[in-house]
Design an enzyme around this catalytic site. Sequence first.
Site, PDB file in Angstrom:
ATOM      1  N   GLU A  93      -2.666  -9.025   3.212  1.00 22.20           N
ATOM      2  CA  GLU A  93      -3.028  -9.537   4.537  1.00 22.20           C
ATOM      3  C   GLU A  93      -4.527  -9.422   4.824  1.00 22.20           C
ATOM      4  O   GLU A  93      -5.027 -10.008   5.773  1.00 22.20           O
ATOM      5  CB  GLU A  93      -2.203  -8.829   5.624  1.00 22.20           C
ATOM      6  CG  GLU A  93      -2.629  -7.417   5.987  1.00 22.20           C
ATOM      7  CD  GLU A  93      -2.226  -6.321   5.012  1.00 22.20           C
ATOM      8  OE1 GLU A  93      -2.480  -5.153   5.345  1.00 22.20           O
ATOM      9  OE2 GLU A  93      -1.668  -6.613   3.924  1.00 22.20           O
ATOM     10  N   HIS A 133      -3.893  -4.860  -0.156  1.00 20.98           N
ATOM     11  CA  HIS A 133      -3.480  -5.406   1.144  1.00 20.98           C
ATOM     12  C   HIS A 133      -3.585  -6.923   1.101  1.00 20.98           C
ATOM     13  O   HIS A 133      -4.666  -7.474   1.301  1.00 20.98           O
ATOM     14  CB  HIS A 133      -4.384  -4.866   2.255  1.00 20.98           C
ATOM     15  CG  HIS A 133      -4.101  -3.456   2.611  1.00 20.98           C
ATOM     16  ND1 HIS A 133      -3.130  -3.098   3.518  1.00 20.98           N
ATOM     17  CD2 HIS A 133      -4.644  -2.304   2.168  1.00 20.98           C
ATOM     18  CE1 HIS A 133      -3.093  -1.775   3.621  1.00 20.98           C
ATOM     19  NE2 HIS A 133      -3.996  -1.271   2.803  1.00 20.98           N
ATOM     20  N   CYS A 161       0.835  -1.203   0.000  1.00 22.94           N
ATOM     21  CA  CYS A 161       0.000   0.000   0.000  1.00 22.94           C
ATOM     22  C   CYS A 161       0.876   1.263   0.000  1.00 22.94           C
ATOM     23  O   CYS A 161       1.629   1.490  -0.927  1.00 22.94           O
ATOM     24  CB  CYS A 161      -1.005  -0.040   1.150  1.00 22.94           C
ATOM     25  SG  CYS A 161      -2.328   1.184   0.980  1.00 22.94           S
TER      26      CYS A 161
END
Length: 193
Positions: free
Chosen positions: A177, A175, A77
Site C-alpha cells: 500500500e 508494504h 509486514c
Amino acid sequence: MKIVIIDYGAGNIQSIQFAIKRLGFEAILSNNPIEIQQADKVIFPGVGEASSAMKMLIESGLDKIIPTLKQPVLGICLGMQLMCKHSEEGNTNGLGIFDVNVVKFSNAVKVPQMGWNTIFNLKSKLFENIKENEFMYLVHSFYVPNTDLAIANTNYEVEYASALQKDNFYGVQFHPEKSGKWGEKILENFLNL
C-alpha cells in the site's frame, strides 16, 4: 466482492483501505470472526511489536480463526511475521501457518531496514506482471530467512524471504500500500486470485 481488513488494533489499516479504494473496491475493517470467515478476501495487516500484537489477537480469539480461513489471506509486514511459527521479537509464538521462524537482523546493519529495496525470484500469481527487481517499501528489524515457502526474496545483510505462500495464505514483508503503482498491482493481483 467482500474484502475484510482484520482490525485488531495493530495495523496501519487506513492506507490499505485507501489503496483498495483506488483499485475500485471497498474494504471493511472488522474483528468479527463471522464477518472475516464470510469474506471473499482477507487482509491481515500489522504494525508494531510482535508480542503485543499477538496478545491482541489472542484476546479477540482471532488467533484461532485466522489459521482456519479457506479464502485467500494476505498478511502484510508484521501480519506476515505473525503467520509464522515463532518470532525472536518478544520471544513470541505466532499462528504457525508458515512453518518458519522470524529472526532479527544483526548489529552489522542499520535496523530497522527502512525505505526502498528490490524483490526478486518472484513466483506466484501474486506477482503477475511485476518485473524482477522491482522496488518495494519496507520497514522492519526482523525477517524470515530464505525458505521453500518463499515466493520473493530481498537482500539486506542476507538474502531473505520477503514474501511467503502456503495454500491460500500469502504474506509480504513489504508494504504494497506504500509501494507506488507496483505495490498496488500486487494488491490488485491478490484481489484477482
